[in-house]
Write a protein that holds these residues in place. Structure first.
Motif, PDB file in Angstrom:
ATOM      1  N   GLN A   1       0.845  -1.197   0.000  1.00 17.46           N
ATOM      2  CA  GLN A   1       0.000   0.000   0.000  1.00 17.46           C
ATOM      3  C   GLN A   1       0.879   1.245   0.000  1.00 17.46           C
ATOM      4  OE1 GLN A   1      -2.384   0.090   3.567  1.00 17.46           O
ATOM      5  NE2 GLN A   1      -0.652   0.366   4.926  1.00 17.46           N
ATOM      6  N   PRO A   2       0.304   2.400  -0.378  1.00 16.55           N
ATOM      7  CA  PRO A   2       1.109   3.627  -0.351  1.00 16.55           C
ATOM      8  C   PRO A   2       1.667   3.877   1.041  1.00 16.55           C
ATOM      9  CG  PRO A   2      -0.975   4.005  -1.499  1.00 16.55           C
ATOM     10  CD  PRO A   2      -1.064   2.638  -0.882  1.00 16.55           C
ATOM     11  N   LEU A   3       2.898   4.332   1.100  1.00 14.03           N
ATOM     12  CA  LEU A   3       3.586   4.529   2.370  1.00 14.03           C
ATOM     13  C   LEU A   3       2.810   5.449   3.304  1.00 14.03           C
ATOM     14  CD1 LEU A   3       6.089   4.177   4.169  1.00 14.03           C
ATOM     15  CD2 LEU A   3       7.152   6.072   2.915  1.00 14.03           C
ATOM     16  N   TYR A   4       2.156   6.482   2.747  1.00 13.32           N
ATOM     17  CA  TYR A   4       1.465   7.432   3.615  1.00 13.32           C
ATOM     18  C   TYR A   4       0.365   6.777   4.445  1.00 13.32           C
ATOM     19  CZ  TYR A   4      -2.118   7.710  -0.120  1.00 13.32           C
ATOM     20  OH  TYR A   4      -3.089   7.422  -1.050  1.00 13.32           O
ATOM     21  N   LYS A   5      -0.218   5.695   3.941  1.00 10.31           N
ATOM     22  CA  LYS A   5      -1.263   5.011   4.713  1.00 10.31           C
ATOM     23  C   LYS A   5      -0.684   4.385   5.982  1.00 10.31           C
ATOM     24  CE  LYS A   5      -4.762   4.092   1.227  1.00 10.31           C
ATOM     25  NZ  LYS A   5      -5.669   3.074   0.639  1.00 10.31           N
ATOM     26  N   THR A   6       0.503   3.808   5.859  1.00 11.37           N
ATOM     27  CA  THR A   6       1.174   3.252   7.032  1.00 11.37           C
ATOM     28  C   THR A   6       1.556   4.357   8.002  1.00 11.37           C
ATOM     29  OG1 THR A   6       2.044   1.384   5.766  1.00 11.37           O
ATOM     30  CG2 THR A   6       3.169   1.923   7.826  1.00 11.37           C
ATOM     31  N   LEU A   7       2.089   5.459   7.467  1.00 10.21           N
ATOM     32  CA  LEU A   7       2.541   6.560   8.312  1.00 10.21           C
ATOM     33  C   LEU A   7       1.389   7.278   9.003  1.00 10.21           C
ATOM     34  CD1 LEU A   7       5.342   8.114   6.061  1.00 10.21           C
ATOM     35  CD2 LEU A   7       5.576   6.442   7.906  1.00 10.21           C
ATOM     36  N   LEU A   8       0.190   7.199   8.439  1.00  9.26           N
ATOM     37  CA  LEU A   8      -0.968   7.880   9.020  1.00  9.26           C
ATOM     38  C   LEU A   8      -1.830   6.975   9.894  1.00  9.26           C
ATOM     39  CD1 LEU A   8      -2.146  10.190   6.076  1.00  9.26           C
ATOM     40  CD2 LEU A   8      -0.994  10.857   8.195  1.00  9.26           C
ATOM     41  N   THR A   9      -1.366   5.756  10.140  1.00  7.79           N
ATOM     42  CA  THR A   9      -2.098   4.897  11.073  1.00  7.79           C
ATOM     43  C   THR A   9      -2.286   5.651  12.387  1.00  7.79           C
ATOM     44  OG1 THR A   9      -1.097   2.910  10.123  1.00  7.79           O
ATOM     45  CG2 THR A   9      -2.098   2.701  12.307  1.00  7.79           C
ATOM     46  N   PRO A  10      -3.521   5.808  12.855  1.00  5.76           N
ATOM     47  CA  PRO A  10      -3.741   6.643  14.046  1.00  5.76           C
ATOM     48  C   PRO A  10      -3.199   6.031  15.328  1.00  5.76           C
ATOM     49  CG  PRO A  10      -5.804   5.636  13.317  1.00  5.76           C
ATOM     50  CD  PRO A  10      -4.780   5.335  12.266  1.00  5.76           C
ATOM     51  N   THR A  11      -2.916   6.891  16.273  1.00  5.16           N
ATOM     52  CA  THR A  11      -2.419   6.492  17.582  1.00  5.16           C
ATOM     53  C   THR A  11      -3.430   5.589  18.284  1.00  5.16           C
ATOM     54  OG1 THR A  11      -1.260   8.611  17.745  1.00  5.16           O
ATOM     55  CG2 THR A  11      -1.560   7.369  19.788  1.00  5.16           C
ATOM     56  N   ARG A  12      -2.951   4.518  18.856  1.00  2.00           N
ATOM     57  CA  ARG A  12      -3.829   3.584  19.560  1.00  2.00           C
ATOM     58  C   ARG A  12      -4.380   4.214  20.845  1.00  2.00           C
ATOM     59  NH1 ARG A  12      -2.518  -2.791  20.813  1.00  2.00           N
ATOM     60  NH2 ARG A  12      -4.074  -3.134  22.453  1.00  2.00           N
ATOM     61  N   LEU A  13      -5.642   3.961  21.097  1.00  2.00           N
ATOM     62  CA  LEU A  13      -6.281   4.379  22.344  1.00  2.00           C
ATOM     63  C   LEU A  13      -6.165   3.228  23.344  1.00  2.00           C
ATOM     64  CD1 LEU A  13      -9.476   5.910  20.728  1.00  2.00           C
ATOM     65  CD2 LEU A  13      -7.618   7.205  21.788  1.00  2.00           C
ATOM     66  N   TYR A  14      -5.637   3.511  24.525  1.00  2.00           N
ATOM     67  CA  TYR A  14      -5.347   2.446  25.490  1.00  2.00           C
ATOM     68  C   TYR A  14      -6.344   2.378  26.641  1.00  2.00           C
ATOM     69  CZ  TYR A  14      -0.935   1.844  23.076  1.00  2.00           C
ATOM     70  OH  TYR A  14       0.013   1.588  22.116  1.00  2.00           O
ATOM     71  N   GLN A  15      -7.365   3.206  26.624  1.00  2.00           N
ATOM     72  CA  GLN A  15      -8.270   3.258  27.771  1.00  2.00           C
ATOM     73  C   GLN A  15      -8.923   1.913  28.075  1.00  2.00           C
ATOM     74  OE1 GLN A  15     -10.954   6.615  28.069  1.00  2.00           O
ATOM     75  NE2 GLN A  15     -12.569   5.320  28.885  1.00  2.00           N
ATOM     76  N   ASN A  16      -9.473   1.275  27.062  1.00  2.00           N
ATOM     77  CA  ASN A  16     -10.151  -0.006  27.297  1.00  2.00           C
ATOM     78  C   ASN A  16      -9.180  -1.060  27.820  1.00  2.00           C
ATOM     79  OD1 ASN A  16     -12.545   1.128  26.432  1.00  2.00           O
ATOM     80  ND2 ASN A  16     -12.348   0.385  24.334  1.00  2.00           N
ATOM     81  N   ASP A  17      -7.956  -1.089  27.273  1.00  2.00           N
ATOM     82  CA  ASP A  17      -6.952  -2.050  27.732  1.00  2.00           C
ATOM     83  C   ASP A  17      -6.584  -1.819  29.194  1.00  2.00           C
ATOM     84  OD1 ASP A  17      -6.773  -3.263  25.237  1.00  2.00           O
ATOM     85  OD2 ASP A  17      -5.184  -1.929  24.559  1.00  2.00           O
ATOM     86  N   ILE A  18      -6.296  -0.576  29.528  1.00  2.54           N
ATOM     87  CA  ILE A  18      -5.835  -0.260  30.880  1.00  2.54           C
ATOM     88  C   ILE A  18      -6.903  -0.562  31.916  1.00  2.54           C
ATOM     89  CG2 ILE A  18      -5.174   1.618  32.434  1.00  2.54           C
ATOM     90  CD1 ILE A  18      -2.895   0.710  30.630  1.00  2.54           C
ATOM     91  N   PHE A  19      -8.141  -0.168  31.632  1.00  3.32           N
ATOM     92  CA  PHE A  19      -9.175  -0.393  32.639  1.00  3.32           C
ATOM     93  C   PHE A  19      -9.609  -1.857  32.703  1.00  3.32           C
ATOM     94  CE2 PHE A  19      -9.426   4.207  32.566  1.00  3.32           C
ATOM     95  CZ  PHE A  19      -9.528   4.465  33.927  1.00  3.32           C
ATOM     96  N   LYS A  20      -9.411  -2.580  31.626  1.00  4.23           N
ATOM     97  CA  LYS A  20      -9.646  -4.023  31.666  1.00  4.23           C
ATOM     98  C   LYS A  20      -8.657  -4.680  32.637  1.00  4.23           C
ATOM     99  CE  LYS A  20     -10.382  -5.924  27.661  1.00  4.23           C
ATOM    100  NZ  LYS A  20     -10.145  -6.569  26.332  1.00  4.23           N
ATOM    101  N   ILE A  21      -7.420  -4.176  32.634  1.00  8.13           N
ATOM    102  CA  ILE A  21      -6.405  -4.693  33.551  1.00  8.13           C
ATOM    103  C   ILE A  21      -6.688  -4.240  34.986  1.00  8.13           C
ATOM    104  CG2 ILE A  21      -3.948  -4.622  34.154  1.00  8.13           C
ATOM    105  CD1 ILE A  21      -3.424  -4.184  31.102  1.00  8.13           C
TER     106      ILE A  21
END
Length: 330
Positions: free
Chosen positions: A206-226
């Motif tokens: 895929q075009p490189l810009y698509k990889t570079l624009l992958t949005p930042t992961r949101l960790y709220q659900n992970d953290i509160f699950k722990i």
């Protein structure tokens, strides 16, 4: 002929259209604690249901990742980045985001572009049940070039005072677990753009810009699950400065984060950047997250259940006695 504000380069009508295009979606992020509607001078949020609430706040932007978004005309992920960079920071103290405000600046406002950026924020707010209760759109010809935009945000969360996570309870032999990143997130893009000069080139199909624009992961659900099941003694959001600068911020004096680099899954895009730019390991780990989006510090006996709880998580080190705050073992 009378001179108007529009003659100076500011089109108020585009601002009104931007509000019109986002207001229905924004209102869907509201809950009964939001006491006012869009358009008020100030935003009101009622705090209830807590015994001894502590407000935790954070502010951040997206940096030069915006340049790639503007050049590739992909605007809907940048808002997610803006929200995540703020919300992930306050999450490090166990705080749950309550509300968010955004600031969008540009040279000449285009309501289609502006609304797409803000609707990215809305998407992140919905995922985390955070209210988008206010914002500012500033059209500043002469300060920004036509077509340029900048975006920043401000997030407020809450945590019970007795539940604050601040690293003071970190002890020797506790385990450091990595929660994986979704890519570069929003850091180091000035160096990324220096090395990857053609964002349209093909990278892994895929075009490189698509990889570079992958949005930042949101960790709220992970953290509160722990947190619902296990005590967590320290959380570090691995942003600008990488693991080298961010993890030591939560390590008490006399203790050290002993990191096994071979245990870290480094994304292929970061390996490619290092190869092309001939960048040292120290520079890479001191600039980028290298696949580690968050670090949490937990008791050893809880490490395996947590790994089973969060997909892609891994043990990358432990806490030892040392005068250094961090040691990377390559």
């Amino acid at each position: 002929m009378m001179t108007t504000y529009k003659d100076s380069g500011v089109d108020k009508e585009e601002g009104y259209q931007t509000v019109s295009k986002i207001k229905d979606e924004v209102s869907q992020t509201h809950n009964p604690n939001v006491l006012n509607n869009i358009g008020s001078f100030g935003a009101f949020y009622e705090l209830s249901g807590y015994k001894n609430p502590i407000l935790v706040s954070g502010t951040d932007g997206v940096g030069t990742k915006l340049r790639i978004a503007l050049d590739s005309e992909i605007y809907d992920t940048i808002g997610i980045d803006c929200f995540a960079m703020c919300a992930n920071d306050i999450l490090c103290h166990g705080a749950k985001p309550l509300f968010f405000l955004d600031y969008l600046a540009c040279g000449n406002l285009d309501s289609d572009i502006a609304s797409k950026i803000i609707l990215g924020i809305v998407k992140a707010c919905k995922e985390t049940k955070t209210a988008l209760i206010g914002g500012e759109t500033a059209e500043m010809p002469g300060m920004y070039k036509k077509g340029d935009y900048d975006v920043a945000g401000f997030c407020v969360g809450v945590v019970e005072k007795e539940d604050i996570i601040d690293g003071t309870q970190i002890k020797k032999d506790q385990v450091i677990i990595s929660l994986p990143s979704s890519g570069f997130h929003s850091n180091g893009y000035s160096l990324i753009r220096k090395i990857f000069t053609d964002i349209n080139e093909n990278f892994e199909g895929q075009p490189l810009y698509k990889t570079l624009l992958t949005p930042t992961r949101l960790y709220q659900n992970d953290i509160f699950k722990i947190l619902e099941k296990y005590p967590v003694y320290g959380i570090a959001h691995i942003t600008g400065g990488g693991i080298i600068e961010n993890l030591p911020r939560i390590i008490p004096n006399g203790l050290c984060a002993n990191i096994s680099v071979s245990s870290i899954h480094v994304p292929s895009i970061m390996k490619e950047l290092q190869k092309r730019g001939k960048i040292s390991n120290d520079e890479m780990f001191g600039t980028f997250n290298m696949g580690v989006g968050m670090c949490i510090i937990v008791d050893e006996e809880n490490s395996l259940p947590i790994l089973n709880l969060i997909e892609g998580s891994s043990i990358i080190g432990n806490i030892i006695n040392n005068s250094k705050k961090i040691i990377l073992n390559f």
